[in-house]
Design an enzyme around this catalytic site. Structure first.
Site, PDB file in Angstrom:
ATOM      1  N   CYS A 148       0.854  -1.190   0.000  1.00 55.38           N
ATOM      2  CA  CYS A 148       0.000   0.000   0.000  1.00 55.38           C
ATOM      3  C   CYS A 148       0.887   1.237   0.000  1.00 55.38           C
ATOM      4  O   CYS A 148       2.116   1.149   0.086  1.00 55.38           O
ATOM      5  CB  CYS A 148      -0.919   0.016   1.230  1.00 55.38           C
ATOM      6  N   CYS A 157       3.380   1.714   2.823  1.00 60.44           N
ATOM      7  CA  CYS A 157       4.661   1.021   2.688  1.00 60.44           C
ATOM      8  C   CYS A 157       5.660   1.907   1.943  1.00 60.44           C
ATOM      9  O   CYS A 157       6.829   2.017   2.333  1.00 60.44           O
ATOM     10  CB  CYS A 157       4.474  -0.297   1.949  1.00 60.44           C
ATOM     11  N   ASP A 168       5.309  29.824 -31.771  1.00 65.19           N
ATOM     12  CA  ASP A 168       6.436  30.355 -32.526  1.00 65.19           C
ATOM     13  C   ASP A 168       6.118  30.167 -34.009  1.00 65.19           C
ATOM     14  O   ASP A 168       5.269  29.349 -34.370  1.00 65.19           O
ATOM     15  CB  ASP A 168       7.708  29.599 -32.142  1.00 65.19           C
TER      16      ASP A 168
END
Length: 770
Positions: A24, A27, A443
Site C-alpha cells: 500500500c 509502505c 512560434d
C-alpha cells in the site's frame, strides 16, 4: 511553468531501485522516510511503479540503500535500464501467490458463508458441531490465505509503524476471535443484523464468514489490482520495449550481426524488411516505407530514400536500407523518449504528496476511531456483539488503499499512452497546467511553418546575383538558423563551393557577421542594421517593403558597411496548422503568433492559419517577456516552440510544448515534447493531459469521498462488516480500472488527417492532405 520537478539538484545520476513487498502507499511512505534519513539523500518511492529513485548517493553506495530497504522489511535490487527481469519476476511471483491464496480462500469461503448464513437463519437445519465445521473451514483462510496481511502487520509493528494491511489483519483476526470465543462460552443474546434481516438466537458463528469474506474480498481486490498495475506498467514501458538487441553492421562490405551496444556513430547498418531500426540516422542507400506508429501514433507509413532521416524503434516495411548511424544508445530519440517517460514517474505530484501524508496519519486514526466507536456503543447500552461488529466495520471500511493508487496509476497510464502517440508528458506539473491554460502562443518558423525556408528572390544593389549569394552564403554557412541554412544551400546550389568566412559571429535574433576575402560582411534584418548603425538606402528599404508585402522574409547584405542587396525567403505554413488552431478555439483556447520575423510575413502566416493576434519583431529574450506580459494580464499561457530562441519562453509559460525536431535546449525547457511534426499533436497533447488530470481528480474524489462517507455510515451501525470488506476491496479495483480507461484515448487528429511525408533536399519535410 513549474520548475520544481526535481526537489534537489545533484551532480550524479540518480540510483533506481526495484522494490518488492509493498502492499500500500503507507509502505512506500515508510521506505521513503527510511531512505531520506541517509546523509545527503533525497528519495522518492512510487508505489504504483514499485520503484525508488534515490538522489545523492553514488552507485557504489547502492548496497547501503538496499540494506536500509531490507531492514525496513522489504526487498530491493538495483534496476538495470536494459534488463528489468528482477521486477518482472517479482511482479509475477506476487500475482501467482495472490492467485493461489485467492483460489483457496474462495473455495473455502463459499461453503462457509452458505453454512453460517443458512444455519443462522434456519435453526432447524443446524446439525451437531456445525460451529466446529465452520471454524475448521475458516482457519486456513484466516491463517494461510491471509498471511500476507498478517506478515505485513507484524513487520510494521516490529518497526513501530502501521499500514493498510494492519486494518485488514486486525479486522479478520478480531472477527475470527470473536466468533470462536462466543462459540466456546456461548451466548444468549439476540441475533445479528445481516443488512437484510436479523438472525435467530444462537448464530454465534456468523462472524466466521465476516472474517473469511473480508480476506477473500481483499485478496481478490489485491489480485486484480496487481494485474491492472502490471498492465498499466506495460503501457508505460511500451517505448522501452521498441529497442532492438542486435543490429546488422556493414563492415568491409559484409554484414555482421552484433549486439546493438557495439554500434558506433558513423557506422553503416542494414535493416531488412520487417526489422526494427536500431538507431537514428540517415539513409545512404535504398528506399522503403517506414512504420512510425509505435513512436508517433501516425498510421500512414513514411516513404524514405537516400538522404532521409530515420529514427530508431520504427519498423522497415518493404525495402532493404543502408543507414549511417548518427545517434546511438542513450543519445537516440527512442532512448530519450523512454527516459522522459520514466522521469515522469519519478516526479511526485503535490496532490500525491498530500495523499501519502494523509495515509500516514489516517491509519492510526482509524484504529482509534474504531475503538472509540465500539466503546461508545457499549456505553449507550448496545449488545457487545453489535458494538464489536460496528467497530470492525469502521476498521475495514476506512482502509485508504484507493487513495494511494489514485494519482500514480492514472499518471502511469496517461504518460504511457502519450508515449505511444508521440506525446511525451514530463510529469504531473504539465497535467496540472493543461487544465488551467486559456491561451496558446505559437512560434512561427519551424513550429507554425515547416521550417524548410527557401530563397524566393534576390535584389542586388551594385552587385550581381552571384556576388550577393557568395557573400551571404559564406557567412551563413557558419549558422544553424533555418534562414541561414536556406541561404547557404541556395548559394551552394548556384555557385558550388563557397569561401570560408573568418571571425564569424552569430547575433541571436538579428543575423550574422563575418569576414569574406578580407571584407566585413553583415547579413541580417533591418533591426540588425539599425542596431549596428548601418545606413540602409531607399532602394533597399523599398525592396524590403515589397518582399514583406508578398509575405516573404527580407534579409539585407552589407559589405564593408555598404548595403549590396536584399534576399527574400519564404516558408510554407504547415497544412495541419489551420485545423489545429480551429480545434484549439473549439476548446476555448485563444491562439497568438509570437515571432522574431517582421510584421508583414508574420501577418501572412497568421492569416493562413486563422490566428488573429500577432506579436512580431521580438528578440529571443523578448519572447519570455511577451509571455510574462500575458501572464500579468491574467492569462494562463501555453507556449509551442522548437528552437534555442524559444527556450526561455517555454520555461516562462505555465505549459511548454516543444516540437521534437527542435533543439535539446528547447526540449529540456518544455513540459511536453511532441514527436509528430504535426500541429494536431498540440491539440492531442492538451486533450490527453486534461483527460489524465480529470481521471486523477475523479480517482481522488472517489477515494476521499468514499472514506469520508463510509466511516460515519459504519459508525452508526448501518454497515455489515462483510459488506464493508467488499466495498473497500472494490474501491481500489475501481480506481485502477478507471485509470486504465486512458489506454483507450484516441488522438483527435486521427479523425481528420492523413499524412504523406516526403523527404528530400529543398522539399517540404511534411505534406498533409486534409
Amino acid at each position: 511553468m513549474t520548475q520544481a520537478a526535481t526537489p534537489i539538484e545533484v551532480a550524479t545520476e540518480p540510483l533506481e531501485l526495484n522494490i518488492s513487498g509493498m502492499t500500500c502507499a503507507a509502505c512506500a511512505a515508510r521506505i521513503e522516510r527510511k531512505l531520506n534519513k541517509l546523509d545527503g539523500v533525497h528519495a522518492v518511492v512510487n508505489f504504483a511503479t514499485e520503484r525508488a529513485v534515490v538522489h545523492g548517493i553514488e552507485p557504489a553506495g547502492a548496497a547501503e540503500a538496499i540494506r536500509v530497504v531490507e531492514k525496513a522489511g522489504y526487498g530491493a535490487a538495483v534496476r538495470e535500464a536494459d534488463d528489468d527481469v528482477w521486477s518482472a519476476r517479482a511482479a509475477e511471483t506476487r500475482i501467482s501467490s495472490l492467485r493461489r491464496r485467492l483460489a483457496v480462500a474462495t473455495i473455502l469461503t463459499i461453503p462457509l458463508c452458505d453454512l453460517t448464513i443458512l444455519l443462522a437463519l434456519v435453526p432447524g437445519w443446524r446439525f451437531p458441531d456445525w460451529e466446529l465445521v465452520c471454524v475448521l473451514l475458516a482457519i486456513p483462510i484466516v491463517a494461510w490465505a491471509a498471511w500476507p496481511f498478517h506478515r505485513a502487520t507484524l513487520r510494521g509493528l516490529a518497526r513501530g509503524s502501521l499500514s493498510m494491511d494492519t486494518l485488514v489483519s486486525l479486522g479478520s483476526l478480531a472477527s475470527f476471535g470473536w466468533a470462536v470465543v462466543t462459540l466456546v462460552i456461548g451466548s444468549s443474546g439476540p441475533g445479528y443484523w445481516l443488512g437484510f434481516g436479523v438472525t435467530p438466537q444462537g448464530a454465534d458463528a456468523i462472524y466466521l464468514d465476516v472474517a473469511a469474506g473480508m480476506i477473500t474480498f481483499q485478496l481478490g481486490g489485491r489480485y486484480f489490482e496487481a494485474r491492472s498495475r502490471r498492465r498499466a506498467g506495460d503501457v508505460l514501458n511500451a517505448l522501452a520495449s521498441l529497442a532492438v538487441r542486435e543490429v546488422r553492421v556493414l563492415r568491409e562490405g559484409l554484414e555482421h550481426i552484433v549486439p546493438v551496444g557495439e554500434l558506433r556513430v558513423g557506422e553503416t547498418f542494414v535493416v531488412r524488411p520487417g526489422e526494427r531500426l536500431a538507431a537514428d540516422g540517415t539513409v545512404l542507400d535504398g528506399a522503403s516505407g517506414i512504420d512510425t506508429s509505435p513512436m508517433t501514433g501516425e498510421s500512414v507509413p513514411v516513404e524514405v530514400r537516400a538522404g532521409s532521416e530515420v529514427i530508431g524503434g520504427t519498423v522497415n516495411l518493404t525495402g532493404r536500407l543502408e543507414i549511417r548511424a548518427e545517434a546511438v544508445g542513450p543519445k537516440g530519440r527512442l532512448a530519450q523518449m523512454a527516459a522522459l517517460a520514466e522521469e515522469a514517474q519519478r516526479r511526485k505530484a503535490r496532490i500525491q504528496t498530500l495523499a501519502d501524508r494523509v495515509s500516514q496519519y489516517f491509519i492510526p486514526a482509524v484504529i482509534v476511531v474504531a475503538i472509540l466507536v465500539m466503546i461508545s456503543w457499549l456505553l449507550l447500552g448496545a449488545a457487545p456483539r453489535d458494538a464489536f461488529g460496528t467497530g470492525v466495520a469502521v476498521l475495514i471500511i476506512a482502509c485508504p488503499c484507493a487513495l494511494g493508487l489514485a494519482t500514480p496509476t492514472a499518471l502511469m497510464v496517461g504518460v504511457g499512452r502519450g508515449g505511444q502517440l508521440g506525446i511525451l508528458i514530463k510529469g504531473q506539473d504539465a497535467l496540472e497546467a493543461s487544465g488551467a491554460i486559456d491561451t496558446v502562443v505559437f512560434d512561427k518558423t519551424g513550429t507554425l511553418t515547416t521550417g524548410a525556408m527557401r530563397v524566393a528572390g534576390l535584389e542586388p544593389l551594385g552587385s550581381t546575383d552571384a556576388e550577393l549569394l557568395r557573400w551571404a552564403g559564406a557567412v551563413e554557412s557558419g549558422s544553424e538558423h533555418t534562414i541561414a541554412k536556406a541561404i547557404a544551400e541556395a548559394a551552394r546550389a548556384a555557385l558550388g563551393d563557397l569561401p570560408r568566412a573568418s571571425r564569424f559571429a552569430a547575433l541571436p535574433g538579428l543575423g550574422a557577421w563575418g569576414e569574406v576575402d578580407g571584407a566585413a560582411v553583415t547579413v541580417g534584418g533591418p533591426r540588425l542594421f539599425a542596431h549596428e548603425g548601418l545606413a540602409v538606402p531607399s532602394e533597399a528599404v523599398a525592396a524590403v517593403e515589397r518582399f514583406h508585402t508578398q509575405g516573404a522574409t527580407a534579409v539585407l547584405v552589407a559589405v564593408d558597411a555598404v548595403v549590396r542587396g536584399v534576399i527574400a525567403l519564404t516558408d510554407e505554413v504547415k497544412p495541419s496548422a489551420a485545423t489545429a488552431v480551429e480545434r484549439l478555439g473549439s476548446l476555448g483556447l485563444h491562439s497568438i503568433l509570437l515571432t522574431g520575423d517582421a510584421e508583414a510575413p508574420a501577418r501572412a502566416a497568421a492569416a493562413a492559419t486563422g490566428i488573429e493576434d500577432v506579436v512580431s519583431g521580438v528578440l529571443p529574450a523578448e519572447k519570455a517577456e511577451a509571455i510574462a506580459r500575458l501572464q500579468a494580464q491574467g492569462h494562463r499561457v501555453a507556449m509551442v516552440g522548437d528552437g534555442i530562441n524559444d527556450a526561455a519562453a517555454l520555461a516562462t509559460a505555465e505549459l511548454g510544448l516543444a516540437m521534437v525536431r527542435g533543439t535539446d535546449i528547447a526540449m529540456k525547457s518544455a513540459d511536453i515534447i511532441l514527436v509528430r511534426d504535426d500541429l494536431g499533436s498540440v491539440v492531442d497533447a492538451i486533450l490527453l493531459s486534461r483527460r489524465t488530470l480529470r481521471t486523477i481528480r475523479l480517482n481522488l474524489v472517489w477515494a476521499f469521498g468514499y472514506n469520508i462517507a463510509a466511516i460515519p455510515i459504519a459508525a452508526l451501525g448501518l454497515l455489515n462488516p462483510l459488506i464493508a470488506a467488499a466495498a473497500m476491496a472494490l474501491s481500489s479495483v475501481l480506481v485502477v480500472s478507471n485509470s486504465l480507461r486512458l489506454r483507450n484515448f484516441e488522438p483527435a487528429s486521427r479523425d481528420y488527417s492523413r499524412r504523406v511525408v516526403e523527404y528530400g533536399v529543398g522539399e517540404t519535410m511534411a505534406r498533409e492532405a486534409v
